[in-house]
Design a protein around this motif. Sequence first.
Motif, mmCIF file in Angstrom:
data_model
loop_
_atom_site.group_PDB
_atom_site.id
_atom_site.type_symbol
_atom_site.label_atom_id
_atom_site.label_comp_id
_atom_site.label_asym_id
_atom_site.label_seq_id
_atom_site.Cartn_x
_atom_site.Cartn_y
_atom_site.Cartn_z
ATOM 1 N N CYS A 63 0.821 -1.209 0.000
ATOM 2 C CA CYS A 63 0.000 0.000 0.000
ATOM 3 C C CYS A 63 0.857 1.263 0.000
ATOM 4 C CB CYS A 63 -0.958 -0.003 1.177
ATOM 5 S SG CYS A 63 -0.150 -0.125 2.777
ATOM 6 N N GLY A 67 0.731 3.886 -3.008
ATOM 7 C CA GLY A 67 0.367 5.265 -2.682
ATOM 8 C C GLY A 67 1.362 6.263 -3.250
ATOM 9 N N ALA A 70 0.873 6.331 -7.116
ATOM 10 C CA ALA A 70 -0.388 6.977 -7.506
ATOM 11 C C ALA A 70 -0.340 8.488 -7.302
ATOM 12 C CB ALA A 70 -1.549 6.367 -6.731
ATOM 13 N N GLU A 71 0.312 8.940 -6.238
ATOM 14 C CA GLU A 71 0.402 10.380 -5.996
ATOM 15 C C GLU A 71 1.197 11.069 -7.110
ATOM 16 O OE1 GLU A 71 1.930 13.646 -2.715
ATOM 17 O OE2 GLU A 71 2.164 11.521 -2.254
ATOM 18 N N ASP A 74 -0.890 10.907 -10.449
ATOM 19 C CA ASP A 74 -2.021 11.840 -10.419
ATOM 20 C C ASP A 74 -1.585 13.296 -10.328
ATOM 21 O OD1 ASP A 74 -3.944 9.926 -10.713
ATOM 22 O OD2 ASP A 74 -4.428 9.792 -8.579
ATOM 23 N N SER A 80 -5.593 13.515 -3.630
ATOM 24 C CA SER A 80 -4.819 12.472 -4.279
ATOM 25 C C SER A 80 -3.448 12.361 -3.629
ATOM 26 C CB SER A 80 -4.673 12.784 -5.770
ATOM 27 O OG SER A 80 -3.878 11.802 -6.372
ATOM 28 N N CYS A 82 -0.590 10.284 -1.112
ATOM 29 C CA CYS A 82 -0.101 8.922 -0.897
ATOM 30 C C CYS A 82 -0.977 8.196 0.127
ATOM 31 C CB CYS A 82 1.353 8.995 -0.410
ATOM 32 S SG CYS A 82 2.074 7.415 0.025
ATOM 33 N N HIS A 85 -4.520 7.160 -1.437
ATOM 34 C CA HIS A 85 -4.403 6.017 -2.342
ATOM 35 C C HIS A 85 -4.003 4.748 -1.586
ATOM 36 C CE1 HIS A 85 -5.071 7.962 -6.165
ATOM 37 N NE2 HIS A 85 -4.252 8.933 -5.828
ATOM 38 N N TYR A 89 -6.250 1.348 -1.308
ATOM 39 C CA TYR A 89 -5.623 0.102 -1.749
ATOM 40 C C TYR A 89 -5.732 -0.960 -0.645
ATOM 41 C CZ TYR A 89 -1.966 -2.995 -3.587
ATOM 42 O OH TYR A 89 -1.265 -4.074 -4.061
ATOM 43 N N TYR A 103 -7.557 -1.780 -9.237
ATOM 44 C CA TYR A 103 -7.302 -0.376 -8.906
ATOM 45 C C TYR A 103 -5.882 0.021 -9.321
ATOM 46 C CZ TYR A 103 -6.876 3.784 -5.898
ATOM 47 O OH TYR A 103 -6.670 5.044 -5.415
ATOM 48 N N SER A 104 -4.909 -0.805 -8.989
ATOM 49 C CA SER A 104 -3.524 -0.483 -9.344
ATOM 50 C C SER A 104 -3.301 -0.582 -10.853
ATOM 51 C CB SER A 104 -2.547 -1.369 -8.578
ATOM 52 O OG SER A 104 -2.791 -2.724 -8.823
ATOM 53 N N VAL A 107 -3.980 2.764 -12.451
ATOM 54 C CA VAL A 107 -2.888 3.723 -12.261
ATOM 55 C C VAL A 107 -1.741 3.399 -13.216
ATOM 56 C CG1 VAL A 107 -1.171 4.579 -10.614
ATOM 57 C CG2 VAL A 107 -3.532 4.254 -9.892
#
Length: 179
Positions: A63, A67, A70-71, A74, A80, A82, A85, A89, A103-104, A107
């Motif tokens: 996770c 995170g 994704a941060e 995005d 948005s 860490c 996300h 997750y 989900y991942s 991204v």
Amino acid sequence: MYPSNAPPSPSAPVQAAYGQPPMAQYATGVPQPPMVSYVKWSSGLCGCTDDVSNCCMTCWCPCITFGQIAEIVDEGATCSSCAVHGTLYTLLLLLTGRCQAIYSCTVRSKMRQQYRLADEPCNDCIVHCCCEPCALCQEYRELNNRGFNMSRGWEGNMGMARQNQGVQMPPFAQAEMKR
């Protein structure tokens, strides 16, 4: 001599939409979208041991790695971070057992589009469903190799970029004019 309103002859060299010559059209005359060139990933899917500390973190607490990825992907959008996300997750992992891979995967797809990365070695969803830790490690290494300091997050990286842009170069001294 005068321009005519008649359509051009089929043998006239006419540029189609997207700047492509007529030969790049389908037989129906519909223009094709421009070709997009893709670049290779900076490391392979199974190169997890290239960054052992990230490999361990991803195996024990994916996770956090997700995170961070994704941060950055995005670009620090509102809500948005860490933590947001990573929490989502973790909830998906605990409640469903596998839906965090979907989900991942979204991204990863967004990251590939941003950096025009090739869809290798296979589809994003297959990569994440079959080998989630390897996919996360590869994405982390890619962003790291592109100059992001993953522990700083989006705002930290942008602050460093702004700070580095503020560095002024000394003025260029021009040589004397000679005749």
